[in-house]
Design an enzyme around this catalytic site. Structure first.
Site, PDB file in Angstrom:
ATOM      1  N   HIS A 138     -57.593  10.274 -34.894  1.00 12.04           N
ATOM      2  CA  HIS A 138     -58.998  10.496 -35.231  1.00 12.04           C
ATOM      3  C   HIS A 138     -59.116  11.022 -36.654  1.00 12.04           C
ATOM      4  O   HIS A 138     -58.375  11.925 -37.062  1.00 12.04           O
ATOM      5  CB  HIS A 138     -59.624  11.509 -34.269  1.00 12.04           C
ATOM      6  CG  HIS A 138     -61.012  11.918 -34.648  1.00 12.04           C
ATOM      7  ND1 HIS A 138     -61.319  13.173 -35.141  1.00 12.04           N
ATOM      8  CD2 HIS A 138     -62.177  11.226 -34.634  1.00 12.04           C
ATOM      9  CE1 HIS A 138     -62.613  13.237 -35.390  1.00 12.04           C
ATOM     10  NE2 HIS A 138     -63.166  12.074 -35.088  1.00 12.04           N
ATOM     11  N   SER A 139     -60.026  10.462 -37.436  1.00 14.05           N
ATOM     12  CA  SER A 139     -60.360  10.943 -38.767  1.00 14.05           C
ATOM     13  C   SER A 139     -59.107  11.019 -39.641  1.00 14.05           C
ATOM     14  O   SER A 139     -58.410  10.022 -39.831  1.00 14.05           O
ATOM     15  CB  SER A 139     -61.078  12.290 -38.660  1.00 14.05           C
ATOM     16  OG  SER A 139     -61.750  12.616 -39.853  1.00 14.05           O
ATOM     17  N   PHE A 140     -58.765  12.213 -40.154  1.00 20.17           N
ATOM     18  CA  PHE A 140     -57.572  12.354 -40.995  1.00 20.17           C
ATOM     19  C   PHE A 140     -56.299  12.002 -40.230  1.00 20.17           C
ATOM     20  O   PHE A 140     -55.271  11.659 -40.823  1.00 20.17           O
ATOM     21  CB  PHE A 140     -57.491  13.785 -41.527  1.00 20.17           C
ATOM     22  CG  PHE A 140     -56.559  13.952 -42.699  1.00 20.17           C
ATOM     23  CD1 PHE A 140     -56.929  13.546 -43.967  1.00 20.17           C
ATOM     24  CD2 PHE A 140     -55.302  14.506 -42.523  1.00 20.17           C
ATOM     25  CE1 PHE A 140     -56.064  13.689 -45.054  1.00 20.17           C
ATOM     26  CE2 PHE A 140     -54.432  14.668 -43.598  1.00 20.17           C
ATOM     27  CZ  PHE A 140     -54.814  14.249 -44.866  1.00 20.17           C
ATOM     28  N   GLY A 195     -55.768   9.400 -38.785  1.00 17.65           N
ATOM     29  CA  GLY A 195     -55.421   8.002 -39.039  1.00 17.65           C
ATOM     30  C   GLY A 195     -54.251   7.868 -39.989  1.00 17.65           C
ATOM     31  O   GLY A 195     -53.392   6.984 -39.841  1.00 17.65           O
ATOM     32  N   HIS A 205     -69.145  11.263 -35.289  1.00 15.99           N
ATOM     33  CA  HIS A 205     -67.755  11.227 -35.735  1.00 15.99           C
ATOM     34  C   HIS A 205     -66.810  11.921 -34.755  1.00 15.99           C
ATOM     35  O   HIS A 205     -65.741  11.395 -34.441  1.00 15.99           O
ATOM     36  CB  HIS A 205     -67.668  11.887 -37.117  1.00 15.99           C
ATOM     37  CG  HIS A 205     -66.303  11.871 -37.714  1.00 15.99           C
ATOM     38  ND1 HIS A 205     -65.575  10.709 -37.911  1.00 15.99           N
ATOM     39  CD2 HIS A 205     -65.520  12.896 -38.165  1.00 15.99           C
ATOM     40  CE1 HIS A 205     -64.405  11.010 -38.464  1.00 15.99           C
ATOM     41  NE2 HIS A 205     -64.351  12.320 -38.619  1.00 15.99           N
TER      42      HIS A 205
END
Length: 242
Positions: free
Chosen positions: A83-85, A87, A225
């Site tokens: 998720h988010s960073f 990735g 998000h």
């Protein structure tokens, strides 16, 4: 909720900046109720490991955190979710140990190429502000956590849950870059899930890159998000349908 598949799957769920393994609590609980194996590691310097915050934490540290979970738990055929960073973390893990993975899921996540740091991808003025914030707040080591609304959360209960648990984000992972020996995803099946309500603006470059890839899957989720907090049942539904 869809009928779960007959086979037991192994999920490793990787959080993003300022978060920890705690953010997956409801998703993990639901998946385990269906009989699946679920791991939610917290990356070094964050969450319950925030006491380990230090200048030596880089993006490579995060990759090793997750790689070591796969190795020490002897996991194979893993569905790896970032998720988010997170990735960036799962991209690094796939580059190193693809033989332990079945599929990569980028949940509203960042994607950067080899040798490109997060700061390389941002405007210089933004980088300067982030460095200054780290100096003022965390002695140059960490960035203060933003308000929960920054993650697309709108309900008071969700914002309260997150606000109590966010921890400063180590700065060096933004300054350091993945060094990849293979293409992003390392030829594993990859899918990107775009959270659309609202869409998280910093990810637009990553989304455009994915749309240009002929072999990547794509889906949209009508949530903010922090989907695993705002709409865990929706995240579980998508995971069970993989």
């Amino acid at each position: 909720m869809p009928v779960p598949p007959p086979t037991i799957k192994t999920f490793v769920l990787v959080h993003g900046a300022w978060h920890g393994g705690w953010c997956w609590a409801q998703v993990a609980q639901a998946l385990r109720a269906f009989g699946h194996r679920v791991y939610t590691p917290t990356l070094t310097g964050l969450g319950e490991r925030s006491h380990l915050l230090g200048a030596n934490i880089t993006i490579d540290t995060f990759v090793r955190d997750v790689e070591n979970v796969l190795v020490w738990e002897n996991l194979h055929d893993v569905i790896l979710v970032g998720h988010s960073f997170g990735g960036l973390t799962i991209t690094g893990v796939a580059d190193r140990v693809p033989q332990r993975l079945q599929q990569l899921v980028y949940l509203d996540a960042f994607i950067l190429g080899s040798g490109v740091s997060t700061f390389d991808s941002l405007p210089s003025a933004t980088v300067a502000k982030m460095r200054e914030a780290a100096r003022e707040f965390g002695q140059g080591l960490a960035l203060p956590a933003p308000k929960p609304k920054a993650f697309g959360l709108t309900e008071d209960a969700h914002m309260d849950f997150v606000a109590k648990r966010l921890t400063p984000q180590p700065l060096a992972p933004y300054e350091t870059a993945l060094q990849l020996n293979h293409p992003i995803g390392n030829r594993l099946p990859c899918i990107y899930w775009h959270c659309t309500a609202p869409s998280y603006a910093p990810l637009e470059g990553s989304r455009q890159w994915v749309k240009a890839q002929a072999d990547w899957g794509w889906a949209e989720m009508a949530t903010g998000h922090d989907a695993m907090v705002a709409a865990p049942e929706l995240v579980v539904k998508h995971l069970l349908e993989l």
